[in-house]
Design a protein around this motif. Structure first.
Motif, PDB file in Angstrom:
ATOM      1  N   ASP A  12       0.857  -1.181   0.000  1.00 48.56           N
ATOM      2  CA  ASP A  12       0.000   0.000   0.000  1.00 48.56           C
ATOM      3  C   ASP A  12       0.897   1.236   0.000  1.00 48.56           C
ATOM      4  OD1 ASP A  12      -1.891   1.991   0.399  1.00 48.56           O
ATOM      5  OD2 ASP A  12      -3.018   0.844   1.886  1.00 48.56           O
ATOM      6  N   ASP A  13       0.644   2.154  -0.934  1.00 44.78           N
ATOM      7  CA  ASP A  13       1.477   3.363  -0.996  1.00 44.78           C
ATOM      8  C   ASP A  13       1.071   4.400   0.043  1.00 44.78           C
ATOM      9  OD1 ASP A  13      -0.939   3.764  -2.371  1.00 44.78           O
ATOM     10  OD2 ASP A  13      -0.099   5.461  -3.464  1.00 44.78           O
ATOM     11  N   ASP A  14      -0.061   4.186   0.723  1.00 42.13           N
ATOM     12  CA  ASP A  14      -0.497   5.086   1.795  1.00 42.13           C
ATOM     13  C   ASP A  14       0.226   4.669   3.074  1.00 42.13           C
ATOM     14  OD1 ASP A  14      -1.786   6.422   3.879  1.00 42.13           O
ATOM     15  OD2 ASP A  14      -3.739   6.352   2.884  1.00 42.13           O
ATOM     16  N   ASP A  37       5.021  -0.084  -3.072  1.00 44.72           N
ATOM     17  CA  ASP A  37       4.452  -0.152  -4.417  1.00 44.72           C
ATOM     18  C   ASP A  37       4.457  -1.595  -4.883  1.00 44.72           C
ATOM     19  OD1 ASP A  37       7.064  -0.753  -5.632  1.00 44.72           O
ATOM     20  OD2 ASP A  37       7.520   1.370  -5.276  1.00 44.72           O
ATOM     21  N   GLY A  38       3.884  -1.819  -6.076  1.00 47.29           N
ATOM     22  CA  GLY A  38       3.747  -3.176  -6.575  1.00 47.29           C
ATOM     23  C   GLY A  38       5.068  -3.845  -6.874  1.00 47.29           C
ATOM     24  N   ALA A  39       6.023  -3.105  -7.441  1.00 50.87           N
ATOM     25  CA  ALA A  39       7.315  -3.688  -7.786  1.00 50.87           C
ATOM     26  C   ALA A  39       8.048  -4.167  -6.534  1.00 50.87           C
ATOM     27  CB  ALA A  39       8.168  -2.670  -8.540  1.00 50.87           C
ATOM     28  N   GLU A  40       7.993  -3.358  -5.477  1.00 51.24           N
ATOM     29  CA  GLU A  40       8.641  -3.767  -4.231  1.00 51.24           C
ATOM     30  C   GLU A  40       7.958  -4.986  -3.642  1.00 51.24           C
ATOM     31  OE1 GLU A  40      10.043  -1.932   0.103  1.00 51.24           O
ATOM     32  OE2 GLU A  40       8.648  -0.798  -1.168  1.00 51.24           O
ATOM     33  N   ALA A  41       6.626  -5.066  -3.771  1.00 54.49           N
ATOM     34  CA  ALA A  41       5.894  -6.228  -3.258  1.00 54.49           C
ATOM     35  C   ALA A  41       6.343  -7.508  -3.953  1.00 54.49           C
ATOM     36  CB  ALA A  41       4.389  -6.020  -3.442  1.00 54.49           C
ATOM     37  N   MET A  59      -1.636   2.104  -6.946  1.00 53.74           N
ATOM     38  CA  MET A  59      -0.282   2.354  -6.442  1.00 53.74           C
ATOM     39  C   MET A  59       0.588   2.845  -7.592  1.00 53.74           C
ATOM     40  SD  MET A  59       0.532  -0.876  -3.878  1.00 53.74           S
ATOM     41  CE  MET A  59       0.230  -2.131  -5.124  1.00 53.74           C
ATOM     42  N   PRO A  60       1.665   3.591  -7.289  1.00 55.76           N
ATOM     43  CA  PRO A  60       2.551   4.069  -8.358  1.00 55.76           C
ATOM     44  C   PRO A  60       3.358   2.921  -8.959  1.00 55.76           C
ATOM     45  CG  PRO A  60       3.451   4.614  -6.203  1.00 55.76           C
ATOM     46  CD  PRO A  60       2.075   4.062  -5.960  1.00 55.76           C
ATOM     47  N   GLU A  61       3.927   3.183 -10.140  1.00 57.05           N
ATOM     48  CA  GLU A  61       4.797   2.231 -10.838  1.00 57.05           C
ATOM     49  C   GLU A  61       4.027   1.008 -11.341  1.00 57.05           C
ATOM     50  OE1 GLU A  61       7.765   3.100 -11.600  1.00 57.05           O
ATOM     51  OE2 GLU A  61       7.771   4.885 -10.348  1.00 57.05           O
ATOM     52  N   MET A  62       3.497   0.204 -10.430  1.00 56.38           N
ATOM     53  CA  MET A  62       2.753  -0.991 -10.804  1.00 56.38           C
ATOM     54  C   MET A  62       1.526  -1.110  -9.915  1.00 56.38           C
ATOM     55  SD  MET A  62       3.933  -5.019 -10.797  1.00 56.38           S
ATOM     56  CE  MET A  62       5.222  -4.762 -12.004  1.00 56.38           C
ATOM     57  N   MET A  65      -3.748  -4.609  -9.579  1.00 53.03           N
ATOM     58  CA  MET A  65      -4.246  -5.632 -10.486  1.00 53.03           C
ATOM     59  C   MET A  65      -3.098  -6.297 -11.247  1.00 53.03           C
ATOM     60  SD  MET A  65      -7.416  -6.134 -10.052  1.00 53.03           S
ATOM     61  CE  MET A  65      -7.648  -7.171 -11.498  1.00 53.03           C
ATOM     62  N   ASP A  66      -2.114  -5.513 -11.670  1.00 54.09           N
ATOM     63  CA  ASP A  66      -0.938  -6.095 -12.342  1.00 54.09           C
ATOM     64  C   ASP A  66      -0.167  -7.004 -11.391  1.00 54.09           C
ATOM     65  OD1 ASP A  66      -1.440  -4.825 -14.754  1.00 54.09           O
ATOM     66  OD2 ASP A  66      -0.303  -3.034 -14.191  1.00 54.09           O
ATOM     67  N   VAL A  67      -0.041  -6.569 -10.135  1.00 59.24           N
ATOM     68  CA  VAL A  67       0.641  -7.403  -9.144  1.00 59.24           C
ATOM     69  C   VAL A  67      -0.123  -8.711  -8.948  1.00 59.24           C
ATOM     70  CG1 VAL A  67       1.330  -7.582  -6.720  1.00 59.24           C
ATOM     71  CG2 VAL A  67       1.648  -5.432  -7.950  1.00 59.24           C
ATOM     72  N   LEU A  68      -1.438  -8.633  -8.848  1.00 58.17           N
ATOM     73  CA  LEU A  68      -2.258  -9.822  -8.641  1.00 58.17           C
ATOM     74  C   LEU A  68      -2.058 -10.828  -9.773  1.00 58.17           C
ATOM     75  CD1 LEU A  68      -4.433 -11.379  -7.080  1.00 58.17           C
ATOM     76  CD2 LEU A  68      -6.154 -10.016  -8.308  1.00 58.17           C
ATOM     77  N   LEU A  69      -2.057 -10.333 -11.006  1.00 59.23           N
ATOM     78  CA  LEU A  69      -1.877 -11.234 -12.146  1.00 59.23           C
ATOM     79  C   LEU A  69      -0.499 -11.899 -12.102  1.00 59.23           C
ATOM     80  CD1 LEU A  69      -3.498  -9.040 -14.960  1.00 59.23           C
ATOM     81  CD2 LEU A  69      -4.441 -11.134 -13.956  1.00 59.23           C
ATOM     82  N   ARG A  70       0.522 -11.137 -11.746  1.00 62.28           N
ATOM     83  CA  ARG A  70       1.871 -11.704 -11.645  1.00 62.28           C
ATOM     84  C   ARG A  70       1.956 -12.720 -10.509  1.00 62.28           C
ATOM     85  NH1 ARG A  70       5.836  -8.149 -13.800  1.00 62.28           N
ATOM     86  NH2 ARG A  70       7.432  -9.558 -12.963  1.00 62.28           N
TER      87      ARG A  70
END
Length: 552
Positions: A12-14, A37-41, A59-62, A65-70
């Protein structure tokens, strides 16, 4: 039975929301990790133990939803539950997330954090119930692999998550047609073999993802052990039992042994991330005296415990010394590959030369292994210390006969101008010459003595203000060294293929026959050593040279 603590990754970016969730979950006994952010996750998922993911969508960068698919390309829902926690309250976003593989969906702002906690605990409870049942849902196995980096992949993945290679038009190559028969296989319903890292003694080493703990291990698959003679199998059991007792932090720990079909066994070990000493030496040429001594001291600590347990490594060389960079500077040594180790009092049934020619002791070269004990490791350490200080091994013959003959009979070379200060250079030469004495009885008789000698030289060579480090015995925990690369590097010399190539019966082998004893090299009509050397060339389908995890 006490349940192991669960680990929750909050992406979460917050920052305020993330810290509040972390505080509330940790107050309920859960461990948390935070990603901004998603990339760090995704990066944290590769290297940390994660049992559940709380995922924001925006979230910024990624985005989430993109993280979930990956995530779903690598982790099934029953292995890694994902709960979306987001300000997007429309039904379309909820439906898309659930269809993409989310286990649950929570909307912000969260009015009652007890609801979040209950939903998290329910998902973890369902996950544990499935994973605790050995006959439960089996994790799907990857059916393809990346032709560039050899990572096992699912055909649903459009690009390789590690190297970025796009899926070829005809799809990923099939793992069933790869040169690595176990690539993509899941062992014991738990360890998925993701990528071949290289050849260890007697087997192929893979990186493996643990479906239960969500972390990476190194797994060595050794073929034909269970179908071998009773003596060889018993020897392996003795060695595994001794290896499992090693607790020193400078030795890669063995966690589990799995029997496989076809007479193979798999050894599950810690994954070490970093570079090896051989790679560092090729980049730097030679090392600063202080760093070389610090690394030698850590190696002595790890091997000392092995020797106390009766283990002789038999293949100490730069390739088998991994270096993990420390946040505060310097390196943490990890000794790899006890796979050809010998337990004192349990000679291997299969005779012959085991080791690497540039660092092998004279007694390893002799066909009956006369006098082979822990002092062989001390010889190899001396050869390796010379390499660190000089920039090349003590003997650099390109001809194998000449190289082995040099280990048996040639004088030990001096460091020369590679160490500028004469008094220190003389003491280092004396240390190396004692470690590399041709006769085992003329060497140091234990690594405790070697450690004391190295410590004394460090006191002379180290910068002011650095603390001492005690010898680590069985009942103690190894501490961490620091060191700096401040020496003037020299260009590494061109060395032949024998420099770091391990030799054994299982991998490209050298069998020595009728090797004589004596103080002088035996005469032969062709000018050789006077005994036969048989070199078995590697198969064309052999595994590639080792790829160091975290180096590329």
């Amino acid at each position: 039975m006490k349940t192991a603590q669960h680990h929750v990754l909050i992406a979460d970016d917050d920052e305020i929301s993330s810290k509040l969730l972390s505080y509330l979950l940790e107050s309920s006994g859960l461990a948390t990790i935070q990603a901004r952010d998603g990339a760090e996750a995704l990066e944290l998922l590769k290297r940390e133990k994660v049992d559940l993911l709380l995922l924001d969508i925006i979230m910024p960068e990624m985005g989430g939803m993109d993280v979930l698919l990956r995530v779903r390309e690598q982790h099934p829902q029953h292995v890694l539950p994902v709960i979306m926690i987001t300000g997007k309250t429309d039904s379309g976003s909820i439906i898309r997330a659930l269809k993409a593989g989310a286990n649950d969906y929570i909307t912000k702002p969260v009015d009652d954090f007890d609801v979040v906690l209950v939903r998290v605990e329910n998902q973890l409870r369902m996950r544990d119930a499935i994973l605790e049942d050995d006959e439960g849902l089996a994790a799907p196995e990857p059916d393809g692999y990346c032709p560039r980096c050899l990572l096992a992949l699912f055909h649903s993945e459009r690009s390789c998550p590690d190297c970025g290679q796009s899926q070829p038009p005809r799809g990923w190559p099939l793992v069933a047609r790869s040169d690595h028969r176990d690539l993509g296989r899941t062992l014991s319903g738990r360890y998925t073999l993701k990528r071949p890292l290289g050849i260890g003694s007697g087997g192929v080493v893979y990186s493996a993802f643990d479906q239960k703990l969500g972390r990476m291990y190194a797994v060595k698959v050794i073929e034909g052990v269970l179908d071998a003679s009773e003596n060889r199998y018993h020897a392996l059991q003795v060695e595994i039992a001794a290896m499992s007792r090693l607790q020193n932090s400078h030795v890669v720990k063995l966690h589990e042994v799995i029997e496989l079909d076809g007479g193979a066994v798999a050894l599950v070990m810690d994954m070490v991330r970093g570079t090896d000493l051989d790679h560092l030496l090729q980049e730097r040429g030679c090392l600063d005296v202080e760093l070389a001594l610090r690394l030698t001291r850590q190696i002595a600590q790890g091997l000392h415990e092995a020797h106390q347990l009766g283990l002789v490594h038999r293949d100490i060389k730069p390739d088998n010394i991994m270096l993990e960079a420390l946040p505060v500077g310097g390196y943490m040594v990890k000794i790899l590959d006890f796979g050809i180790a010998q337990v004192r009092g349990h000679m291997r049934e299969d005779s012959g030369f085991y080791g690497t020619p540039h660092y092998a002791s004279p007694e390893q070269i002799r066909p009956d292994g006369a006098g082979l004990d822990h002092r062989a490791d001390i010889y190899s350490m001396g050869a390796m210390l010379y390499h660190m200080l000089h920039g090349s091994p003590p003997y650099e013959h390109t001809d194998l006969n000449e190289l082995l003959g040099a280990q048996l009979y040639n004088p030990i070379p001096l460091l020369g101008e590679y160490v500028a200060e004469r008094s220190l250079r003389d003491k280092l030469n004396a240390l190396i010459h004692r470690m590399m004495a041709k006769a085992p009885e003329d060497r140091f008789q234990s690594l405790q003595v070697v450690y004391d000698e190295v410590e004394a030289l460090l006191n002379e060579a180290r910068a002011p203000g650095l603390s001492d480090e005690p010898m680590i015995l069985l009942e103690e925990s190894a501490s961490v060294d620091s060191g700096t690369l401040t020496g003037k590097p020299v260009e590494p010399r061109e060395r032949d293929h024998l420099r770091s190539r391990p030799v054994s019966r299982e991998t490209p082998a050298i069998g020595l026959h009728a090797l004589p004893f004596g103080d002088e090299p035996p005469a032969s009509e062709d000018g050789g050593l006077g005994f036969d050397i048989v070199v078995d060339e590697p198969d064309d389908d052999a595994a590639p040279e080792p790829i160091v995890e975290g180096e590329v």
